[in-house]
Design a protein around this motif. Structure first.
Motif, PDB file in Angstrom:
ATOM      1  N   VAL A  52       0.855  -1.186   0.000  1.00 27.64           N
ATOM      2  CA  VAL A  52       0.000   0.000   0.000  1.00 27.64           C
ATOM      3  C   VAL A  52       0.889   1.233   0.000  1.00 27.64           C
ATOM      4  CG1 VAL A  52      -1.797   1.270   1.225  1.00 27.64           C
ATOM      5  CG2 VAL A  52      -1.794  -1.234   1.265  1.00 27.64           C
ATOM      6  N   SER A  53       0.663   2.132  -0.962  1.00 22.02           N
ATOM      7  CA  SER A  53       1.479   3.336  -1.047  1.00 22.02           C
ATOM      8  C   SER A  53       0.796   4.340  -1.969  1.00 22.02           C
ATOM      9  CB  SER A  53       2.883   2.994  -1.561  1.00 22.02           C
ATOM     10  OG  SER A  53       3.763   4.104  -1.431  1.00 22.02           O
ATOM     11  N   ASP A  54       1.564   5.363  -2.378  1.00 20.60           N
ATOM     12  CA  ASP A  54       1.034   6.314  -3.354  1.00 20.60           C
ATOM     13  C   ASP A  54       1.130   5.715  -4.753  1.00 20.60           C
ATOM     14  OD1 ASP A  54       3.723   6.888  -4.471  1.00 20.60           O
ATOM     15  OD2 ASP A  54       4.064   7.923  -2.575  1.00 20.60           O
ATOM     16  N   ALA A  64       5.084   8.044   4.540  1.00 20.30           N
ATOM     17  CA  ALA A  64       6.151   8.819   5.181  1.00 20.30           C
ATOM     18  C   ALA A  64       6.838   7.982   6.255  1.00 20.30           C
ATOM     19  CB  ALA A  64       5.571  10.094   5.778  1.00 20.30           C
ATOM     20  N   HIS A  65       6.055   7.122   6.910  1.00 20.23           N
ATOM     21  CA  HIS A  65       6.597   6.148   7.858  1.00 20.23           C
ATOM     22  C   HIS A  65       6.232   4.763   7.332  1.00 20.23           C
ATOM     23  CE1 HIS A  65       7.442   9.436  10.512  1.00 20.23           C
ATOM     24  NE2 HIS A  65       6.175   9.724  10.682  1.00 20.23           N
ATOM     25  N   HIS A  93      -2.909 -13.079  17.838  1.00 17.78           N
ATOM     26  CA  HIS A  93      -2.127 -11.846  17.758  1.00 17.78           C
ATOM     27  C   HIS A  93      -1.481 -11.694  16.371  1.00 17.78           C
ATOM     28  CE1 HIS A  93      -2.575 -11.942  22.084  1.00 17.78           C
ATOM     29  NE2 HIS A  93      -2.046 -10.729  22.163  1.00 17.78           N
ATOM     30  N   MET A  94      -1.500 -10.471  15.890  1.00 18.36           N
ATOM     31  CA  MET A  94      -0.959 -10.142  14.583  1.00 18.36           C
ATOM     32  C   MET A  94       0.246  -9.216  14.750  1.00 18.36           C
ATOM     33  SD  MET A  94      -3.089  -8.391  11.505  1.00 18.36           S
ATOM     34  CE  MET A  94      -2.332  -7.823   9.996  1.00 18.36           C
ATOM     35  N   LYS A  95       1.293  -9.469  13.973  1.00 18.92           N
ATOM     36  CA  LYS A  95       2.492  -8.637  14.042  1.00 18.92           C
ATOM     37  C   LYS A  95       2.302  -7.386  13.185  1.00 18.92           C
ATOM     38  CE  LYS A  95       6.617 -10.591  13.560  1.00 18.92           C
ATOM     39  NZ  LYS A  95       7.843 -11.145  12.891  1.00 18.92           N
ATOM     40  N   VAL A  96       2.456  -6.200  13.791  1.00 20.48           N
ATOM     41  CA  VAL A  96       2.452  -4.927  13.072  1.00 20.48           C
ATOM     42  C   VAL A  96       3.614  -4.111  13.616  1.00 20.48           C
ATOM     43  CG1 VAL A  96       1.171  -2.868  12.388  1.00 20.48           C
ATOM     44  CG2 VAL A  96      -0.071  -4.989  12.893  1.00 20.48           C
ATOM     45  N   CYS A  97       4.517  -3.672  12.737  1.00 27.09           N
ATOM     46  CA  CYS A  97       5.745  -3.015  13.185  1.00 27.09           C
ATOM     47  C   CYS A  97       6.083  -1.801  12.331  1.00 27.09           C
ATOM     48  CB  CYS A  97       6.926  -3.981  13.115  1.00 27.09           C
ATOM     49  SG  CYS A  97       6.699  -5.540  13.977  1.00 27.09           S
ATOM     50  N   PHE A  98       6.793  -0.871  12.943  1.00 30.67           N
ATOM     51  CA  PHE A  98       7.403   0.260  12.258  1.00 30.67           C
ATOM     52  C   PHE A  98       8.750  -0.195  11.727  1.00 30.67           C
ATOM     53  CE2 PHE A  98       9.982   4.336  12.826  1.00 30.67           C
ATOM     54  CZ  PHE A  98       9.519   4.916  11.648  1.00 30.67           C
ATOM     55  N   HIS A  99       9.026   0.103  10.449  1.00 33.36           N
ATOM     56  CA  HIS A  99      10.214  -0.435   9.794  1.00 33.36           C
ATOM     57  C   HIS A  99      11.435   0.461  10.020  1.00 33.36           C
ATOM     58  CE1 HIS A  99      12.189  -3.156   7.059  1.00 33.36           C
ATOM     59  NE2 HIS A  99      12.592  -2.178   6.272  1.00 33.36           N
ATOM     60  N   TYR A 100      11.713   0.757  11.256  1.00 32.29           N
ATOM     61  CA  TYR A 100      12.928   1.466  11.618  1.00 32.29           C
ATOM     62  C   TYR A 100      13.074   1.378  13.130  1.00 32.29           C
ATOM     63  CZ  TYR A 100      16.908   4.466  10.634  1.00 32.29           C
ATOM     64  OH  TYR A 100      18.188   4.946  10.480  1.00 32.29           O
ATOM     65  N   GLY A 101      14.174   1.918  13.652  1.00 33.44           N
ATOM     66  CA  GLY A 101      14.406   1.800  15.082  1.00 33.44           C
ATOM     67  C   GLY A 101      15.305   2.905  15.588  1.00 33.44           C
ATOM     68  N   GLN A 144       4.602   5.227  19.097  1.00 37.99           N
ATOM     69  CA  GLN A 144       3.351   5.927  18.821  1.00 37.99           C
ATOM     70  C   GLN A 144       3.010   5.874  17.335  1.00 37.99           C
ATOM     71  OE1 GLN A 144       1.224   7.153  21.189  1.00 37.99           O
ATOM     72  NE2 GLN A 144      -0.161   7.333  19.422  1.00 37.99           N
ATOM     73  N   PHE A 145       4.027   5.878  16.484  1.00 33.44           N
ATOM     74  CA  PHE A 145       3.781   5.721  15.048  1.00 33.44           C
ATOM     75  C   PHE A 145       3.004   4.427  14.776  1.00 33.44           C
ATOM     76  CE2 PHE A 145       7.927   8.139  13.794  1.00 33.44           C
ATOM     77  CZ  PHE A 145       7.295   9.344  14.051  1.00 33.44           C
ATOM     78  N   VAL A 146       3.405   3.346  15.457  1.00 34.46           N
ATOM     79  CA  VAL A 146       2.744   2.056  15.222  1.00 34.46           C
ATOM     80  C   VAL A 146       1.328   2.074  15.781  1.00 34.46           C
ATOM     81  CG1 VAL A 146       3.014  -0.430  15.317  1.00 34.46           C
ATOM     82  CG2 VAL A 146       5.018   1.016  15.527  1.00 34.46           C
ATOM     83  N   VAL A 147       1.146   2.695  16.939  1.00 34.23           N
ATOM     84  CA  VAL A 147      -0.199   2.820  17.505  1.00 34.23           C
ATOM     85  C   VAL A 147      -1.123   3.530  16.516  1.00 34.23           C
ATOM     86  CG1 VAL A 147      -1.581   3.883  19.343  1.00 34.23           C
ATOM     87  CG2 VAL A 147       0.599   2.761  19.901  1.00 34.23           C
ATOM     88  N   ASP A 148      -0.618   4.600  15.926  1.00 35.62           N
ATOM     89  CA  ASP A 148      -1.412   5.347  14.940  1.00 35.62           C
ATOM     90  C   ASP A 148      -1.679   4.492  13.702  1.00 35.62           C
ATOM     91  OD1 ASP A 148      -1.346   7.503  16.660  1.00 35.62           O
ATOM     92  OD2 ASP A 148       0.296   8.518  15.615  1.00 35.62           O
ATOM     93  N   CYS A 149      -0.689   3.729  13.286  1.00 30.64           N
ATOM     94  CA  CYS A 149      -0.854   2.847  12.132  1.00 30.64           C
ATOM     95  C   CYS A 149      -1.948   1.817  12.381  1.00 30.64           C
ATOM     96  CB  CYS A 149       0.465   2.145  11.819  1.00 30.64           C
ATOM     97  SG  CYS A 149       0.357   0.840  10.577  1.00 30.64           S
ATOM     98  N   VAL A 150      -1.907   1.190  13.542  1.00 29.87           N
ATOM     99  CA  VAL A 150      -2.929   0.186  13.882  1.00 29.87           C
ATOM    100  C   VAL A 150      -4.313   0.818  13.890  1.00 29.87           C
ATOM    101  CG1 VAL A 150      -3.780  -1.303  15.738  1.00 29.87           C
ATOM    102  CG2 VAL A 150      -1.351  -1.335  15.123  1.00 29.87           C
ATOM    103  N   ARG A 151      -4.429   1.981  14.461  1.00 32.94           N
ATOM    104  CA  ARG A 151      -5.732   2.665  14.521  1.00 32.94           C
ATOM    105  C   ARG A 151      -6.251   2.986  13.119  1.00 32.94           C
ATOM    106  NH1 ARG A 151      -4.286   6.611  17.332  1.00 32.94           N
ATOM    107  NH2 ARG A 151      -4.007   8.146  15.670  1.00 32.94           N
TER     108      ARG A 151
END
Length: 393
Positions: free
Chosen positions: A89-91, A253-254, A267-275, A299-306
């Protein structure tokens, strides 16, 4: 004397050794930690695999990778792959690049707009500015089984693996025409347990690469970063079942990624691709700035999940860590160490290298055997850092 010693028994080192053993090469793999371990980038149960890349230098490798993973599974009698599909999923611009590469490789795919993506995959939602491309041939590699299969293949083919043995010194020994033992240059490696000699050494040292090559006056612009690996409980587990829901890559952007329910029940794995940047020898130690960055990334991941996964709970149920070694542009480093013809380097896999390991092993193996590369190496030369900016993978 060995023909090749591989330093680092992550997936790239093992894939290189596996390829070399297949080519009747006397190989030793040295790993500083007892196997298995969770100090690098190769542990855990799952990794996404796909043809869906925006860069052809990677999509071109994937036919070999899919083929070699399949044959390795058959050889070792292990199921290494789950064909759940991959949704990117992207532009529109990014998706067009992916679509072009899939078309060039002859890979089946489908463009899905924001209105229909939720209908196709209930439990997922995207914005009107985004487009999705679905690759049914993609899916998930069973990472821990892949590692086991590679080790079995190396040992079964006559290679050696010595773990719990840290490399202390790597020395280039010049040829000496007056010494019958030193008629050619070779490498001497001193470890915490022994001393070895080899014609070539392949360094797949992950986050330790700059520490290992420092005595040779070379430094790569790579950073070890610690990733939040998070698992989120599903309100309705049937929506995200691996037999119904694909692996997902969200390139915005993230950048984020998700894997359907398979490791932890419900449980499903959802992650931000950086650290956040760390010292690999002290992975638990963060600066105050690092702690703030890690909290912001969480918080980026929390927003992504939402926003994208409305049927997941808003707090993760399981929290793990993984270490990436990232380059400024997220592209790999695959080359002979500049100025040192008997030292081969594979580094900077930037969190997307696991699936590519069979092709990377082929590349690094051929470099060690002084054979032509099966792929163009210019995109992976460290010389590119002089004038290239970061990109999305």
């Amino acid at each position: 004397m060995y023909e090749v010693i591989v330093c680092g028994a992550g997936v790239q080192g093992l894939a290189t050794a596996c390829y070399l053993v297949e080519n009747n090469t006397k190989v030793l793999v040295i790993e500083q930690f007892p196997l298995p371990h969770a100090r690098g980038s190769s542990h855990g149960a799952s990794r996404i695999t796909r043809y869906s890349y925006n860069k052809s230098c990677y999509s071109d490798m994937m036919p070999e990778c899919f083929d070699r993973w399949e044959k390795l599974g058959e050889k070792t009698d292990l199921n290494l792959f789950n064909n759940c599909g991959v949704l990117t999923v992207s532009d529109r611009d990014y998706v067009t690049l992916v679509e072009d590469n899939l078309t060039a490789e002859g890979i089946e795919h489908e463009i899905i707009d924001d209105v229909n993506v939720g209908k196709r995959f209930p439990g997922f939602s995207s914005s009107e500015k985004e487009v999705a491309i679905y690759e049914p041939s993609g899916g998930i590699l069973m990472a821990d089984r892949c590692m086991q299969a590679l080790q079995r293949s190396i040992i079964g083919g006559g290679g050696e693996i010595r773990d719990g043995e840290k490399v202390m010194v790597i020395e280039e020994i010049p040829a000496d025409v007056d010494d019958p033992v030193r008629t050619f240059p070779y490498i001497r490696i001193t470890t915490s347990k022994s001393v070895y000699s080899t014609k070539k050494v392949v360094l797949t040292c992950g986050s330790w690469i700059n520490k290992v090559i420092k005595p040779f006056g070379v430094h790569y612009p790579v950073k070890p970063v610690k990733i939040n690996v998070l698992y989120w409980k599903a309100k309705d587990a049937s929506l995200y079942d691996i037999n119904k829901f694909p692996a997902v890559l969200i390139k915005t952007a993230h950048n984020f990624y998700s894997l359907p329910i398979m490791e932890y029940p419900g449980h499903m794995k959802v992650c931000f691709h950086y650290g956040v940047t760390i010292d690999p020898d002290e992975p638990a130690k963060l600066t105050k700035t690092g702690e703030l960055i890690r909290a912001r990334q969480y918080q980026f991941v929390v927003d992504c999940v939402r926003n994208y996964y409305p049927e997941l709970e808003q707090d993760p149920g399981v929290h793990e860590d993984c270490i990436y070694t990232v380059t400024p542009d997220s592209d790999l480093i695959l080359e002979t160490l500049p100025g040192h013809s008997n030292i081969i380097v594979g580094a900077g896999f930037s969190g997307h290298g696991f699936k590519l390991a069979p092709a990377i092993g082929h590349i690094l193996g051929n470099l060690a055997l002084d054979r032509d590369s099966p792929y163009a190496l210019a995109p992976f030369s460290s010389q590119r850092f002089k004038n290239k900016s970061a990109s999305r993978m």
